[in-house]
Every structure is written in structure tokens, then in C-alpha cells.
Design a protein around this motif. Structure first.
Motif, PDB file in Angstrom:
ATOM      1  N   ASP A  46      33.576  57.031  42.987  1.00  0.00           N
ATOM      2  CA  ASP A  46      33.835  55.986  43.727  1.00  0.00           C
ATOM      3  C   ASP A  46      34.581  54.990  43.333  1.00  0.00           C
ATOM      4  N   VAL A  47      34.658  54.495  41.919  1.00  0.00           N
ATOM      5  CA  VAL A  47      35.813  53.502  41.532  1.00  0.00           C
ATOM      6  C   VAL A  47      37.155  54.018  41.369  1.00  0.00           C
ATOM      7  N   ILE A  48      37.497  55.428  41.658  1.00  0.00           N
ATOM      8  CA  ILE A  48      38.660  55.692  41.500  1.00  0.00           C
ATOM      9  C   ILE A  48      39.408  55.695  42.838  1.00  0.00           C
ATOM     10  N   GLU A  49      40.513  54.963  43.009  1.00  0.00           N
ATOM     11  CA  GLU A  49      41.301  54.621  44.412  1.00  0.00           C
ATOM     12  C   GLU A  49      42.668  55.284  44.252  1.00  0.00           C
ATOM     13  N   ASP A  50      42.682  55.846  45.369  1.00  0.00           N
ATOM     14  CA  ASP A  50      44.132  56.588  45.360  1.00  0.00           C
ATOM     15  C   ASP A  50      45.293  55.679  46.334  1.00  0.00           C
ATOM     16  N   LEU A  51      46.503  55.224  45.364  1.00  0.00           N
ATOM     17  CA  LEU A  51      47.351  54.458  46.041  1.00  0.00           C
ATOM     18  C   LEU A  51      48.313  55.065  46.854  1.00  0.00           C
ATOM     19  N   GLY A  52      48.287  56.330  46.831  1.00  0.00           N
ATOM     20  CA  GLY A  52      49.280  57.185  47.613  1.00  0.00           C
ATOM     21  C   GLY A  52      50.679  57.348  46.758  1.00  0.00           C
ATOM     22  N   ASP A  53      51.791  57.574  47.565  1.00  0.00           N
ATOM     23  CA  ASP A  53      53.155  57.488  46.728  1.00  0.00           C
ATOM     24  C   ASP A  53      53.512  56.055  46.490  1.00  0.00           C
ATOM     25  N   ASP A  71      52.600  66.085  39.363  1.00  0.00           N
ATOM     26  CA  ASP A  71      51.826  65.729  40.426  1.00  0.00           C
ATOM     27  C   ASP A  71      50.251  66.178  39.950  1.00  0.00           C
ATOM     28  N   VAL A  72      49.652  65.466  39.409  1.00  0.00           N
ATOM     29  CA  VAL A  72      48.256  65.883  39.033  1.00  0.00           C
ATOM     30  C   VAL A  72      47.250  64.732  39.421  1.00  0.00           C
ATOM     31  N   LYS A  73      47.657  64.321  40.618  1.00  0.00           N
ATOM     32  CA  LYS A  73      46.782  63.080  41.307  1.00  0.00           C
ATOM     33  C   LYS A  73      45.442  63.643  41.705  1.00  0.00           C
ATOM     34  N   ASP A  74      45.420  64.609  42.523  1.00  0.00           N
ATOM     35  CA  ASP A  74      44.437  65.160  42.957  1.00  0.00           C
ATOM     36  C   ASP A  74      43.482  65.682  41.913  1.00  0.00           C
ATOM     37  N   GLU A  75      43.695  66.390  40.795  1.00  0.00           N
ATOM     38  CA  GLU A  75      42.889  66.813  39.856  1.00  0.00           C
ATOM     39  C   GLU A  75      42.269  65.766  39.238  1.00  0.00           C
TER      40      GLU A  75
END
Length: 189
Positions: A179-186, A160-164
Motif C-alpha cells: 500500500d505504501v508503493i505509489e505509481d506516479l505514471g509517466d 519498463d519494469v514498473k508493474d513488476e
């Protein structure tokens, strides 16, 4: 041996004879097309034959005229030019990748792997013309984990390195804004 076999063997021996042949001017000079880089006699088998013709017309007008006359004679004889040229498949067909106008955006998500482990999935890097193999190698080195390209535009990073990734991606590739990086969650894979 029969007379037929004897005449066939002398024909073969005559064709395979080494040395200077009558009716041939030496040294033999090969002329190559500047577009396809093949001898001009083979341009007609190249998928972009029309561009070869344009190049020949500009740079070798004498050979172009000879080629044009031969084509007209072949058309008069009824031989179909389309039958000679390869239409689909094989190595003869040039593959040109079309770039679609997709929005430039990177999606980052986490997917469960087993009960306690997870992987991070990054998609959209290829819209910024980033080599996915190089990016996977960078992520694997940066996070000291396994990382691989799994799809057309997908990199899977173990752990899990999503936040980094929100800090690492803009630092490594300056053309990518945070700004173009989107978090899709789980996500479920």
C-alpha cells in the motif's frame, strides 16, 4: 661555519640522540581516552571534547584534575581555547546525519529515454533504511538489466519494469507494504 651554525647543529644532534634520556621515566605509559580513543593530551582537539571530559572525570579522575588545572592556567594566560579547535570542514568534524520525519512511501515512475526506450525510477527506499546500492544491485540482477543509484534517494532501472516492482519490492523487503508503493505514471526526467 659560524658559531651560530655550530651551536644549532649540536642542538639538533643532541635532540636526535638515541638511547635513554635523563629525566624520563621508562617505560613510557600512554593513557587513552575511552570516548575518542586518542591519547588524553589530544582530546581537546576532538569535536566532542565535552564528552571526553565527562569520560575522563568518571574513569581517570587524577588526569582529569591535571587537565582541568592546565585549562584554568591557559584561560588565565589569555590563550583562547576556540582558536585551537577546528570549527568547520576537514576530516576533524564529525558528520551526524539527521533523520527527518518524512512519510514512508515509495514512488515508482517511468521516464522516456529516447524514442522507443524507457527507464523506471524508484524513490523512497531510503526512508525504510534500505541500502540503495544493494537495492540497485538486486533490481539489476532480478530484471537482467542495468540499474544504478543516481540521487540521494533515487534508483534508475533500465527498461519498463514498473508493474513488476509492485510485487518484487514487498517480497524482497518484508517491512514494506504494497500500500505504501505509489505509481506516479509517466514522468519527464
Amino acid at each position: 661555519m659560524t658559531n651560530e651554525n655550530v651551536s644549532v647543529s649540536t642542538n639538533v644532534a643532541e635532540r636526535l640522540k638515541l638511547g635513554v634520556r635523563e629525566g624520563v621515566t621508562y617505560p613510557i605509559v600512554m593513557k587513552y581516552c575511552g570516548h575518542c580513543t586518542m591519547p588524553i593530551e589530544y582530546c581537546e582537539y576532538y569535536p566532542e571534547y565535552e564528552k571526553c571530559k565527562e569520560w575522563l572525570e568518571r574513569n581517570m579522575p587524577d588526569d582529569f584534575e591535571r587537565l582541568k588545572i592546565e585549562e584554568e592556567q591557559a584561560a588565565a594566560d589569555g590563550t583562547d581555547d576556540d582558536k585551537k579547535r577546528q570549527k568547520r570542514g576537514g576530516k576533524g568534524l564529525l558528520r551526524v546525519k539527521k533523520k527527518e520525519d518524512v512519510p514512508k512511501r515509495i514512488c515508482v515512475s517511468r521516464a522516456a529515454r529516447g524514442k522507443k526506450k524507457s527507464v523506471t525510477v524508484v524513490t523512497g527506499l531510503s526512508t525504510f533504511d534500505i541500502d540503495l546500492k544493494v537495492a540497485a544491485k538486486f533490481f539489476g540482477t532480478k530484471f537482467a538489466c542495468g540499474s544504478s543509484v543516481t540521487g540521494d534517494d533515487e534508483i534508475v532501472i533500465q527498461g519498463d519494469v514498473k508493474d513488476e516492482l509492485f510485487d518484487v519490492i514487498p517480497d524482497k523487503w518484508a517491512e514494506i507494504d504494497e500500500d505504501v508503493i505509489e505509481d506516479l505514471g509517466d514522468q519527464k526526467r
